[in-house]
Design an enzyme around this catalytic site. Structure first.
Site, mmCIF file in Angstrom:
data_model
loop_
_atom_site.group_PDB
_atom_site.id
_atom_site.type_symbol
_atom_site.label_atom_id
_atom_site.label_comp_id
_atom_site.label_asym_id
_atom_site.label_seq_id
_atom_site.Cartn_x
_atom_site.Cartn_y
_atom_site.Cartn_z
ATOM 1 N N GLU A 1 -26.167 3.256 57.610
ATOM 2 C CA GLU A 1 -25.069 2.382 58.230
ATOM 3 C C GLU A 1 -23.759 3.232 59.171
ATOM 4 O O GLU A 1 -22.912 3.355 60.075
ATOM 5 C CB GLU A 1 -24.609 0.831 58.352
ATOM 6 C CG GLU A 1 -23.493 0.289 59.398
ATOM 7 C CD GLU A 1 -23.112 -1.061 58.816
ATOM 8 O OE1 GLU A 1 -23.673 -1.633 57.800
ATOM 9 O OE2 GLU A 1 -22.363 -1.672 59.700
ATOM 10 N N GLY B 1 -0.386 5.278 82.963
ATOM 11 C CA GLY B 1 -0.429 4.255 83.509
ATOM 12 C C GLY B 1 -2.412 3.938 84.339
ATOM 13 O O GLY B 1 -3.047 2.575 83.587
ATOM 14 N N GLY C 1 -15.640 -16.626 54.226
ATOM 15 C CA GLY C 1 -15.045 -16.324 53.148
ATOM 16 C C GLY C 1 -14.453 -15.293 52.590
ATOM 17 O O GLY C 1 -13.568 -15.149 51.996
#
Ligand SMILES: Cc1cc2nc3c(=O)[nH]c(=O)nc-3n(C[C@H](O)[C@H](O)[C@H](O)COP(=O)(O)OP(=O)(O)OC[C@H]3O[C@@H](n4cnc5c(N)ncnc54)[C@H](O)[C@@H]3O)c2cc1C
Length: 388
Positions: free
Chosen positions: A247, A349, A135
């Protein structure tokens, strides 16, 4: 660009020696295995044990729990070196204890510290922190996972998601709602052992951090001994908020070192790669890109060092410390985002190919601007602390 190789105003001889030992350990035991661990989706338990032995896990924990009792710059030195492996997944897997066990050190009983923290510091057990729910994660005060007291146990029902080391963890600090108070006052932490009946854990697939398991947890009438309550009932929200500061600083460290890994890879490539008759590093646009990268890394790194240095000397009120820490996380992760993007561009690339650090780090940028508090939440917090 600022280098931290020798002793200076932040790092002592002791820090430098520890850094050298960690660099050797990372080069021998971690870097060569990254591709295999990314494939496997986990770091082997044996590596936790080795990391425990060398003090990589225990650097900041008290000596009586098997840690080194290192100061904040010792923690930075060790974290910088582990991050140089260039895999945020490995860093997250080996580092999930650092968002979980400090809660037990700060709020736990002696018995809880001995039983749960010491084996994690030794690398014998894996720890995780479970706050976020399906949620929502930003609004911690709204969490719904419920723990109801039943005799000498709590019975836990609910879900947690996006939990680092959630599947592998032997011990989890879980934020739960222990009263009808719908806000911050109803939140507590329980220490839950991974093999407790009723706890179901599923690994989630994700964009990056492949060497780290990220779990979805379902608690179905999970009975947790009441003695596993961490601190006082209803005090979990403040504990979680205080835990976030370190943190966030460590995420900032991870971000500027990952940015530096991108810079080094791009610089080395640019010196070797020839185009239009000269190394691409000699084309002005590429040189400017490299300097723009270095400038952002430098700014993020010196900001973190300054915050930690001032905090250790108690020079700043807590609101200033929290605001600067929030801004440092945003600054460092923005530097990483910029550097990963530019490094992939400089590699051309090859930057799009698996096997380059820049390709991996490019996929790992987003998690650092989301986990531990999103950019938006960091700016809201900084604004509130500054009275804006
Ligand atoms: C790989 C990974 C590992 C993780 N590890 C852990 C872990 O170990 N333990 C743990 O508990 N959680 C963990 N998390 C969860 C992480 O902390 C949450 O994802 C984060 O806090 C955001 O919560 P959310 O994803 O529910 O987003 P939400 O809170 O739903 O936010 C969605 C968006 O809305 C924005 N938003 C929310 N509130 C505001 C506001 N007031 N103003 C402006 N914008 C707002 C957010 O910034 C975000 O952009 C991890 C996540 C990832 C991706």
């Amino acid at each position: 660009m600022l280098t931290t190789e020798g002793p200076d105003q932040y790092f002592s001889e002791e820090h430098v020696a520890m850094r050298a030992a960690m660099r050797k350990f990372v080069a021998a035991e971690i870097t060569p295995n990254i591709e295999a661990w990314e494939e496997a989706g986990r770091v082997p338990r044996e590596t936790y044990r080795k990391a425990g032995e060398i003090g990589l896990i225990g650097v900041s924990y008290p000596e009586e729990l098997g840690g080194l009792g290192g100061d904040p710059f010792m923690a930075i030195a060790v974290n910088e070196e582990i991050c140089r492996c260039g895999s945020g997944g490995v860093v997250a897997a080996l580092g999930s204890h650092a968002i979980s066990m400090p809660l037990v050190v700060a709020h736990g009983t002696e018995e809880q510290k001995r039983k749960f923290v010491a084996p994690v510091v030794a690398g014998e057990k894996i720890a995780a922190l479970a706050v976020t729910e399906p949620g929502g994660g930003s609004d911690v005060a709204a969490l719904r996972c419920r723990a109801v007291r039943d005799g000498d146990h709590y019975v836990v029902n609910g879900e947690k998601t996006f939990i680092t080391s959630g599947v592998e963890a032997d011990v989890l600090t879980v934020a739960v709602r222990t009263s009808d108070d719908a806000g911050a006052g109803g939140i507590s932490f329980l220490i839950v052992e991974g093999d407790t009946p009723g706890l179901q854990r599923t690994a989630l697939k994700k964009m990056g951090w492949h060497a780290s398991d990220t779990g979805h947890l379902v608690f179905d009438n999970v009975r947790v001994p009441a003695e596993n309550l961490l601190g006082a009932e209803g005090r979990g929200f403040m504990a979680a908020m205080l835990n976030f500061n370190n943190e966030r600083l460590m995420i900032a460290v991870q971000a500027y070192i990952m940015a530096e890994v991108c810079f080094q890879e791009a610089l080395s490539w640019a010196r070797d790669r020839q185009a239009f008759g000269k190394p691409i590093s000699q084309h002005q646009v590429i040189r400017h890109k490299l300097v723009d990268m270095a400038a952002r890394i430098d700014a993020a790194k010196t900001l973190v060092y300054d915050i930690v240095w001032r905090h250790a000397r108690k020079l700043d009120p807590i609101n200033v410390h929290v605001a600067r820490t929030s801004m440092a996380k945003v600054t460092a992760t923005a530097a990483m985002k910029f550097c990963a993007d530019e490094a992939v561009q400089i590699l051309g690339g090859m930057g799009y190919m698996r096997g380059t650090a820049s390709e991996r780090i490019y996929r790992e940028v987003k998690v650092l601007t989301i986990g531990g508090g999103t950019d938006e939440v960091m700016k809201n917090l900084a604004a509130a602390q500054m009275g804006i």
